[in-house]
Design an enzyme around this catalytic site. Structure first.
Site, PDB file in Angstrom:
ATOM      1  N   CYS A   1      50.654  52.885  23.868  1.00 57.36           N
ATOM      2  CA  CYS A   1      50.276  54.298  23.821  1.00 57.36           C
ATOM      3  C   CYS A   1      49.178  54.556  24.850  1.00 57.36           C
ATOM      4  O   CYS A   1      48.030  54.162  24.637  1.00 57.36           O
ATOM      5  CB  CYS A   1      49.791  54.614  22.405  1.00 57.36           C
ATOM      6  SG  CYS A   1      48.811  56.117  22.251  1.00 57.36           S
TER       7      CYS A   1
ATOM      8  N   CYS B   1      45.947  56.123  23.691  1.00 61.44           N
ATOM      9  CA  CYS B   1      45.105  55.227  22.892  1.00 61.44           C
ATOM     10  C   CYS B   1      44.247  54.355  23.808  1.00 61.44           C
ATOM     11  O   CYS B   1      43.071  54.082  23.525  1.00 61.44           O
ATOM     12  CB  CYS B   1      45.954  54.327  21.989  1.00 61.44           C
ATOM     13  SG  CYS B   1      47.035  55.251  20.883  1.00 61.44           S
TER      14      CYS B   1
END
Lengths: 495, 122
Positions: B42, B45
């Site tokens: 991700c 993230c």
């Protein structure tokens, strides 16, 4: 102790306020300070931040006599429109569950309502809105303080937080958006034992058998959903229902509520409230006197909800220190059509304004347009005419424009034509719900091409129906245009 | 007393851990799984984590910070995964104060100011 600005650093400019000469700071901490973080205040603050102005919002909730308080967002978000509509929806769902059996749904258990489950969900949603506003303000670099703001001198306010710590701030301009709080009756036992809408939506126990005092939309909407949730509800009305609204529509709303289990006591006012038994809820005894004679009555209820009006929060914010005029009787602030008070650098928006509608979208619109005029060179003023509204009583009422009484008064009975009709929503047919209660009427000005000057509808989803018609009215809708608009079928709005 | 960090992976472990710290302020950061080189699938993230970590010193005394890896990309994309269904998460990264409606989602986690506000204000 209060820390004042270093006045020796500022050249001594002075200002005459109420005959007193006071020093005026030469440069300000903020371009704009907004006092009140509700619908109007937040809209104005966020708009000002768009134009890169240095903005501060002060929001503070003085707890109710019962101790209730809430977060950023003002009345609408915390103790008004939002929880009201959600609880109204809870009541409608109860009705829908009853109807559903006729549509073939089978459930053997009796359906009951759990107040705590509903209240927790509603409060959780409100909490996410409070948080969302704080994120939005911080993201747009608007300074927010949870502190009580009051004027102490020209361009200067004092902010006191809940720990009692005071700070002074100065700004070039101010917007007062402090809103209102529920009024109390001024009788023995009112503040000790009664609750208001400020308490109802977070009440940590089911209110039980409830007496609602008042005939405002707040009173009727609350009485409506409490009854819809299965509670024993009585409404005590001093004189008429929904003062200021079309009285024929108001009476229809009252009749519907009466036929659907809400008790009404007309032409009485409470004179004292006593506690019979403590508890959550406890038992309260209410004594009331007739407005038409000497008759007295008594009744016992678990909860007494006062909804007799709201008063502006303008009396304790130091307006006298800066010379802002208020209406001494009502507390409202008169402003010109640019929301400016009599003090040129102080403006006001929202429910506290004199002679303006007390509605969230009005406050938001006024706040935004005001800020655009101040900082973006715009000239558009807030249009307070033909503002649509909806009352979320069990039978919802949507309206835009003149009531029948006001139209007759303004234009003369011979110059207006009223077209009306009952209707029976298709969804109500199968479950055999009332076939003669839903009602719609339009009021037309004969002398102006039969222009539609008033729109009133009583029925499900009244708010959704009214919104579109409000836009049409703004465009100058005439009866002929309305007639030539083909209806959508089968919906209530086609009537 | 300071604050402490606990690292967990998957929904069950998260719930068990949160329950074991019941009574203390709990903050949680949900991120996508990391590969053998320690990099998450991700990208948001990857951006958010250092920013959040830099603000951890602002956590109130006695807090618990749960760093939770939610699973691989396929698991996350499933609209019925337990994080979406039970915790109502809508995206990763999500930083939240457990048991309250206070949370920051996706790009909101990139803003140190907002992270600090979540950690320090009521």
């Amino acid at each position: 102790s209060v820390q004042a600005h270093k006045e020796e650093d500022n050249p001594q400019r002075t200002m005459e306020v109420n005959g007193l000469t006071t020093p005026v700071p030469a440069s300000y901490d903020y371009d704009l300070i907004v006092i009140g973080g509700g619908s109007g205040g937040l809209a104005a603050a966020k708009e000002a931040a768009k134009y890169e102005k240095k903005v501060m919002v002060l929001d503070f909730v003085t707890p109710t006599p019962q101790g209730s308080s809430w977060g950023l967002g003002g009345t609408c978000v915390n103790v008004g429109c939002i929880p009201k509509k959600l609880m109204h929806q809870a009541a409608l769902l109860g009705q829908a569950l009853q109807d559903s059996r006729k549509f073939g749904w089978q459930f053997t258990e009796e359906v009951k309502h759990n107040w705590m489950t509903m209240t927790e969900s509603v409060q959780n949603y409100i909490g996410s809105l409070n948080w969302g506003y704080r994120v939005a303000l911080r993201d747009k670099k608007v300074t927010y303080e949870n502190a009580y703001g009051e004027f102490v001198g020209p361009h200067t306010i004092k902010a006191t937080n809940k720990k009692g710590i005071e700070k002074l701030y100065t700004a070039e301009r101010f917007i007062i958006a402090t809103g209102e709080r529920p009024r109390y009756l001024g009788i023995p036992g009112d503040k000790e034992y009664c609750v208001s809408s400020d308490d109802l939506f977070s009440l940590p126990y089911c209110p039980g058998k409830t007496l609602v005092v008042g005939a405002s939309y707040v009173a009727l909407e609350c009485a409506g959903f409490l009854a819809g949730l299965g509670l024993d509800v009585t409404v005590m009305v001093r004189s008429i229902l929904l003062r200021g609204f079309d009285q024929d529509m108001a009476n229809r709303i009252g009749e519907y509520m009466k036929e659907h289990g809400v008790n009404f006591i007309r032409e009485f006012v409470p004179i004292k409230v006593e506690q019979v038994e403590e508890g959550t809820p406890g038992i309260l005894k209410v004594t009331a006197k007739s407005t038409a004679g000497d008759q007295m009555i008594e009744g016992e209820f678990n909860t007494v909800l006062l909804a007799i009006g709201r008063d502006p929060c303008t009396r304790k914010i130091g307006l006298d220190k800066v010379g802002v005029n208020i209406n001494e009787k009502t507390g409202k602030i008169p402003v010109n059509d640019e929301e400016q008070t009599n003090v040129p650098y102080i403006y006001a928006v929202g429910d506290i304004l004199q002679d303006k509608l007390e509605l969230t979208p009005v406050a938001i619109q006024a706040g935004r347009l005001l800020v655009r005029r101040l900082y973006a060179g715009a000239t558009t003023k807030c249009d307070y005419v033909n503002v649509p509204t909806t009352v979320f009583t069990p039978l919802e009422y949507g309206a835009c424009g003149y009531s029948e009484e006001t139209a007759v008064e303004k234009f003369g009975e011979e110059n207006i034509e009223v077209y009306h009709s009952h209707f029976w929503p298709l969804e109500w047919t199968v479950p055999s719900r009332d076939n003669n209660k839903c009602y719609a009427k339009i009021i037309c000005n004969i002398q102006d091409n039969e222009r539609v000057i008033g729109f009133h509808v009583l029925g499900p989803n009244a708010g959704e129906v009214t919104q579109g018609f409000a836009a049409a009215i703004k465009c100058g809708l005439t009866k002929e245009q309305l007639d030539s608009t083909v209806g959508i079928h089968p919906v209530c709005a086609e009537v | 007393m300071g604050w402490e960090e606990v690292q967990v992976r998957g929904y069950s472990e998260f719930v068990r851990t949160a329950q074991s710290y019941h009574g203390r302020p709990i903050f949680a950061l949900f991120c996508g799984d990391k590969d053998a080189e320690g990099k998450s699938w991700c990208p948001d993230c990857v951006t958010a984590e250092p920013i959040v970590r830099k603000e951890l010193h602002n956590l109130p005394d006695g807090s618990v910070f749960i760093y939770c890896l939610v699973g691989d990309r396929a698991y996350w994309k499933d609209p019925n995964n337990e994080f979406r269904k039970n915790l109502k998460l809508t995206g990763v990264p999500t930083l939240l104060k457990y048991g309250t409606p206070q949370k920051l989602v996706e790009e909101e986690c990139f803003k140190a100011e907002l992270v600090r506000m979540l950690f320090t204000e009521d």
